[in-house]
Design a protein around this motif. Structure first.
Motif, mmCIF file in Angstrom:
data_model
loop_
_atom_site.group_PDB
_atom_site.id
_atom_site.type_symbol
_atom_site.label_atom_id
_atom_site.label_comp_id
_atom_site.label_asym_id
_atom_site.label_seq_id
_atom_site.Cartn_x
_atom_site.Cartn_y
_atom_site.Cartn_z
ATOM 1 N N ARG A 3 -20.854 -32.007 5.601
ATOM 2 C CA ARG A 3 -20.833 -30.967 4.654
ATOM 3 C C ARG A 3 -21.372 -29.796 4.622
ATOM 4 N N ALA A 4 -21.780 -29.573 5.935
ATOM 5 C CA ALA A 4 -22.126 -28.216 6.360
ATOM 6 C C ALA A 4 -21.022 -27.138 6.591
ATOM 7 N N ARG A 5 -20.952 -25.984 6.338
ATOM 8 C CA ARG A 5 -19.917 -25.051 6.447
ATOM 9 C C ARG A 5 -20.575 -23.909 7.565
ATOM 10 N N GLY A 17 -25.698 -18.825 15.548
ATOM 11 C CA GLY A 17 -25.609 -19.772 14.283
ATOM 12 C C GLY A 17 -25.385 -19.019 13.050
ATOM 13 N N HIS A 18 -24.076 -19.436 12.245
ATOM 14 C CA HIS A 18 -23.882 -19.139 10.959
ATOM 15 C C HIS A 18 -23.482 -20.239 10.281
ATOM 16 N N VAL A 19 -24.468 -21.192 9.626
ATOM 17 C CA VAL A 19 -24.477 -22.376 9.279
ATOM 18 C C VAL A 19 -24.925 -22.322 7.478
ATOM 19 N N ASP A 20 -24.163 -23.063 6.769
ATOM 20 C CA ASP A 20 -24.652 -23.409 5.209
ATOM 21 C C ASP A 20 -24.729 -24.976 5.442
ATOM 22 N N GLU A 44 -29.034 -27.217 1.189
ATOM 23 C CA GLU A 44 -28.863 -25.720 0.665
ATOM 24 C C GLU A 44 -29.696 -24.686 1.387
ATOM 25 N N VAL A 45 -29.462 -24.869 2.694
ATOM 26 C CA VAL A 45 -30.380 -23.979 3.701
ATOM 27 C C VAL A 45 -29.250 -23.045 4.234
#
Length: 324
Positions: A32-34, A51-54, A115-116
């Protein structure tokens, strides 16, 4: 393509590309990470991970060990780093720099809460790169780099330092949108070297032992920390000199010698770096951010922003939304 990278678990390869000798991989998270993780190898023993991760839900990433020291610049998000199966973990917080030494054969695991939003730059340097390519020696280096260059680490070692405004600005440049840049490898390598240089030179400076110079350097470091914490306030040379016990000319000269640029050029870059973070977060209007950055007019702010980052504030905000 060769695989010189230590790649994380729970990611799938999206694309691979080369710019001359620079090899690049882009990975996307499984689950579920984007977002994405990018790996750019500039030469044997020197690469960068972006790193560019939600992280929408709690996640765990495992990296295998390699003969590298890792220098991590965290702009946003918090995580916990340790060894698989070990009870203790170290916190990696926003606006921090951390160094990591891993003994051969030991992996690293990293945990993110839900939610990080994580944005980070990691430089990875091999021992041979540091000694043969850069000509560094264990006797000349202190701290974790000295430990690493003098021999293989025998235990998992993690150290933290504050992220300063110059390092923040370089990291933002590396994380910026580069689609269509035919010279991506050249640009990224120059910024990676610049980032490594800021860390090495400031650690050398901190490690100096002469008492008079050491006290002056600590006062200058205190000036820089004060600036970083008060970017939203009017900052004047007279006020700073009086507050920290320098004459104005002495403060101007010593600050430039210590940090490589004039004091108010540093202030301007720091304000724009903070402004870019606010622009990309989308929480404030451009005019509000201009005021926060010390600009009386939004148009002047936009001009300075474009000169620094190569795009307008509106363009940076649009690129951040598309990336996430």
């Amino acid at each position: 393509m060769d695989m010189p990278f230590s790649l994380p678990s729970a990611y799938a390869l999206e694309s691979a590309r080369s710019w001359g000798r620079t090899q690049g991989l882009t990975l996307t998270p499984i689950g579920r990470a984007r977002g994405r993780r990018e790996f750019l190898c500039f030469r044997p023993g020197f690469y960068v991970a972006l790193g560019h991760v939600d992280h929408a839900e709690p996640s765990r990433e495992v990296y295998r060990s390699g003969d590298f020291i890792k220098l991590h610049f965290r702009l946003e998000g918090e995580s916990f780093v340790g060894q698989p199966g070990a009870p203790a973990a170290q916190t990696v917080s926003a606006m921090s720099v951390s160094t990591l030494l891993q003994p051969p054969g030991l992996a690293k695991e990293e945990f993110f809460a839900s939610e990080v939003r994580e944005r980070s730059v990691t430089l990875c340097c091999s021992r041979s790169f540091l000694t043969q390519e850069l000509g560094l020696s264990g006797e000349a280096l202190s701290g974790p780099f000295g430990t690493f260059v003098r021999g293989e680490p025998q235990r998992f070692e993690f150290m933290r330092f504050p992220l300063d405004a110059v390092q923040h600005g370089i990291s933002l440049a590396l994380l910026g949108d580069s689609q269509g840049d035919a010279f991506r490898g050249l640009y990224a390598e120059s910024k990676a070297f610049e980032l490594l240089h800021t860390f090495l030179t400031r650690r050398f400076d901190d490690a100096a032992t002469d008492s008079t110079g050491g006290r002056a350097r600590e006062r200058l470091a205190t000036v820089r920390r004060y600036i970083d914490a008060n970017l939203h306030e009017p900052l004047e040379m007279r006020q700073l000199a009086r507050r920290f016990g320098f004459s104005e000319s002495h403060l101007a000269r010593r600050f430039r010698e210590a940090f490589g640029l004039p004091l108010f050029e540093y202030v301007g870059q720091a304000r724009l770096a903070r402004a870019r973070t606010l622009v990309e977060s989308g929480r404030l209007s451009i005019s509000q951010i201009a005021a926060e950055a010390g600009y009386g007019h939004a148009a002047n702010f936009s001009t300075a922003f474009k000169r620094q980052f190569g795009m307008t504030p509106q363009g940076a905000r649009k690129a951040a939304r598309q990336a996430h």
